[in-house]
Design a protein around this motif. Structure first.
Motif, mmCIF file in Angstrom:
data_model
loop_
_atom_site.group_PDB
_atom_site.id
_atom_site.type_symbol
_atom_site.label_atom_id
_atom_site.label_comp_id
_atom_site.label_asym_id
_atom_site.label_seq_id
_atom_site.Cartn_x
_atom_site.Cartn_y
_atom_site.Cartn_z
ATOM 1 N N ASN A 318 0.803 -1.216 0.000
ATOM 2 C CA ASN A 318 0.000 0.000 0.000
ATOM 3 C C ASN A 318 0.844 1.278 0.000
ATOM 4 O O ASN A 318 0.487 2.271 -0.642
ATOM 5 C CB ASN A 318 -0.931 0.001 1.208
ATOM 6 N N ALA A 319 1.956 1.282 0.717
ATOM 7 C CA ALA A 319 2.788 2.491 0.777
ATOM 8 C C ALA A 319 3.334 2.831 -0.608
ATOM 9 O O ALA A 319 3.310 3.994 -1.029
ATOM 10 C CB ALA A 319 3.931 2.297 1.774
ATOM 11 N N ALA A 320 3.809 1.811 -1.317
ATOM 12 C CA ALA A 320 4.305 2.041 -2.680
ATOM 13 C C ALA A 320 3.170 2.458 -3.597
ATOM 14 O O ALA A 320 3.338 3.329 -4.467
ATOM 15 C CB ALA A 320 4.978 0.773 -3.214
ATOM 16 N N GLY A 321 1.990 1.858 -3.401
ATOM 17 C CA GLY A 321 0.840 2.225 -4.221
ATOM 18 C C GLY A 321 0.396 3.649 -3.974
ATOM 19 O O GLY A 321 0.039 4.374 -4.912
ATOM 20 N N THR A 322 0.414 4.074 -2.719
ATOM 21 C CA THR A 322 0.046 5.454 -2.386
ATOM 22 C C THR A 322 0.996 6.431 -3.056
ATOM 23 O O THR A 322 0.572 7.444 -3.623
ATOM 24 C CB THR A 322 0.063 5.650 -0.860
ATOM 25 N N ARG A 323 2.278 6.133 -3.027
ATOM 26 C CA ARG A 323 3.280 7.001 -3.670
ATOM 27 C C ARG A 323 3.075 7.053 -5.179
ATOM 28 O O ARG A 323 3.023 8.137 -5.776
ATOM 29 C CB ARG A 323 4.682 6.487 -3.363
#
Length: 343
Positions: A318-323
């Motif tokens: 999710n963190a990579a997706g948010t970025r």
């Protein structure tokens, strides 16, 4: 319901730095006491008089993609985008005073046990909210930029255009799927076929349609409507036509209709973009930015709709997706604003 962006919420996104001015420090918000039932339209008209041109709206829902048997996650696209967009620089290229961040249309989430029928009913219920909010933005003579949720929300956008302009729209959609599937109950795959059936869509062109991701029934239905397309394979695989030539042809045909233009993009079209139907065989983000900029510059666009981004669907989490969603959607927004500003 619409959750109006407050200064407190905006400041939670913002990371100020000495000697710099961020867009989040210059964009406008509605008065926090605004009420959807009384004075949103009045305040939007005042914002127009104060120099606002663009209204940024989020839609927090994934019932539409799930009702289409796709993956969820499109609820978080607006949040991811605001984390990036509001921290971009305010400078000579874009001050930010042209933009108003209205807030987010939120739907009560349905859990994993929800049936397809329940998801499709929730999608139909959401249509009413989208039509209402977008209609008020258009009535204030402002340009909506709508982020998040499934592509089912194209129906509400197009119905709002019909309501405001008293005529159907001409739409162009960068999307591997035509979203012209049978009207079997509302979901992310039939927003355009429902709009056509309800008199909100008079002309439709799909750019980047994937030749093997649309059923023959859907293609027949689209053809009977008079729909047009340039396929993904024609432009990016077989190189039978250059993107620049396709864009020129599409813009000329849209303008010939003399109808308000609906500018649509499903981020499923972009390679490796986290979404409900992510693909490795997609187009570069820069081509998507160019598509938006070209159409917005050469056509009388009523709105920009960026659908289906789903940060949680990123392979790295999710963190990579948010970025990635935040950075990508911010580039798409700026491509539109840069082309439309002062028009």
């Amino acid at each position: 319901m619409l959750q109006i962006m407050t200064h407190t919420q905006l400041n939670q996104y913002l990371s100020p730095r000495d000697g710099e001015t961020k867009l989040g420090q210059t964009v406008k918000l509605l008065a926090e006491e605004s009420s959807i039932s009384t004075n949103i339209l009045q305040n939007l008209k005042k914002a127009k008089a104060d120099g606002i041109q663009f209204v940024i709206i989020g839609i927090s829902e994934d019932a539409g993609p799930r009702a289409n048997l796709g993956r969820g996650g499109s609820t978080a696209a607006f949040n991811a985008t605001m984390q990036q967009w509001l921290n971009l620089q305010s400078n000579r290229f874009l001050h930010g005073k042209e933009c108003l961040v209205l807030g987010e249309i939120c739907q009560t989430p349905l859990d994993k046990s929800a049936t397809v029928d329940e998801l499709r009913q929730a999608t139909a219920d959401l249509d009413t909210q989208v039509i209402s909010i977008v209609s008020q933005v258009l009535a204030a003579q402002l340009e909506p930029i709508v982020i998040g949720g499934g592509h089912n929300n194209a129906y509400g956008m197009l119905m709002a255009v019909k309501s405001h302009f008293n005529q159907a729209a001409a739409a162009v959609n960068l999307d591997p799927h035509s979203d012209f599937r049978p009207r079997e109950g509302r979901h992310s795959g039939n927003g355009f076929s429902y709009a056509a059936a309800n008199g909100a869509l008079a002309y439709y062109h799909v750019l980047g349609l994937h030749e093997l991701k649309n059923s023959e029934t859907t293609l027949e239905q689209l053809s009977l409507f008079g729909g047009h397309w340039h396929s993904f394979q024609q432009i990016w695989v077989r190189r039978e036509i250059e993107l620049s030539q396709a864009l020129q042809e599409i813009a000329a045909n849209l303008n010939q209709t003399q109808l308000p233009v609906a500018l649509e993009i499903d981020v499923d079209a972009i390679a490796k973009m986290p979404s409900s139907a992510s693909t490795f065989a997609g187009i570069p983000l820069l081509d998507a930015c160019h598509y938006i900029h070209y159409m917005a510059k050469h056509c009388q666009c009523a709105y920009l709709h960026i659908a289906e981004a789903a940060p949680q669907c990123h392979d790295a989490g999710n963190a990579a997706g948010t970025r990635d969603v935040g950075q990508s959607v911010s580039e798409l927004i700026y491509s539109y604003i840069q082309a439309r500003k002062a028009q």
